[in-house]
Design an enzyme around this catalytic site. Sequence first.
Site: not given
Length: 334
Positions: A223-224, A243
């Site tokens: 997945g992205d 972050h």
Amino acid sequence: MTEASSVVWEHLRGFYRAAALGAIVDLDCAGHLKDGPLTVEELATRCGAHAPSLARLLRTCAANGLFTAVSPGTYALTDAGRLLVDGVPGSLRTAVQFNTAPTLAYGMNSLTKTVREGRSAFVEKYGVLYDHLGTEPELNRIFNDFMTQRSQPMADGVAASYDFSSVKTLVDVGGGRGHILATALRANPHLRGVLVELAHVLPDARAAFDEWGLSERVEIVEGDFFSSVPAGHDAYLLGSVIHNWDDEDATRILRVVRDAMSDDGRVLLVELVLPDDDSAHFGKDLDMRMLGLFGQGKERSRSEHDALLRAAGLRLVGTYGLPFHATLVEAVRA
């Protein structure tokens, strides 16, 4: 020396101490001392070093708590120095190797250029750090070992500090090999996991969960997180993910997660949460690394995390202290 000048010199001394620490690790002084004290001459022979120069290095590092002189010219490890030995529990050897590597030093030494131009001099010269690591196999190995050693204490902290009793499935978004997820699964026998990662990470992750004996309790999927994550689950973990991105991209990631989670779901972020005032914090120093090496990434304060979550349609509901100065941030739908 005045109190004011002492503040400036303390910063400069930090540069000298870091260089000495890097040399100690490169020479593997701690590894040679792990079985007991050695004279400077004995250690120099084992390290392949110039004995008078090594004596000066050891003298300085002993004053800074890494070694102790058991007799004149003979040194032993302190508890802190033992953390520079490869393979010991809590070893920081690869942390030193990675953070003092010449390539990364360029990024930190070019901070003036980065601040003046508003873009990372490191990224401009070498490209995105994670892509560049693919061109330096040894540095990539050191980085992966460093991340493994760094993540385990935080993983233990997440499992110990957060109540997963009402969570059926924990989705680890961009979790690498899945150390945090695996630790949560071990601590909560009722829990099932989903690890979402890019295609090139999946073989290593599958091998890790097989090795840990947890493969039957976890689904590993490609997945992205900029486009989609598995939908309908009740807890989504992002460990040191946000972050790495600027506010716009971080908000995109969080919106994707918000849209995927169940109505009563929650988002769990593992991040360094900086104080909003000028008080000292470990994460403020690490933010200089983010500025120098990552371009768009940054460490954020509590108010900045709160604003980011609100922009993504989420609401911060709690924080939990973790090792390594990190914080577990819990959020729900706004």
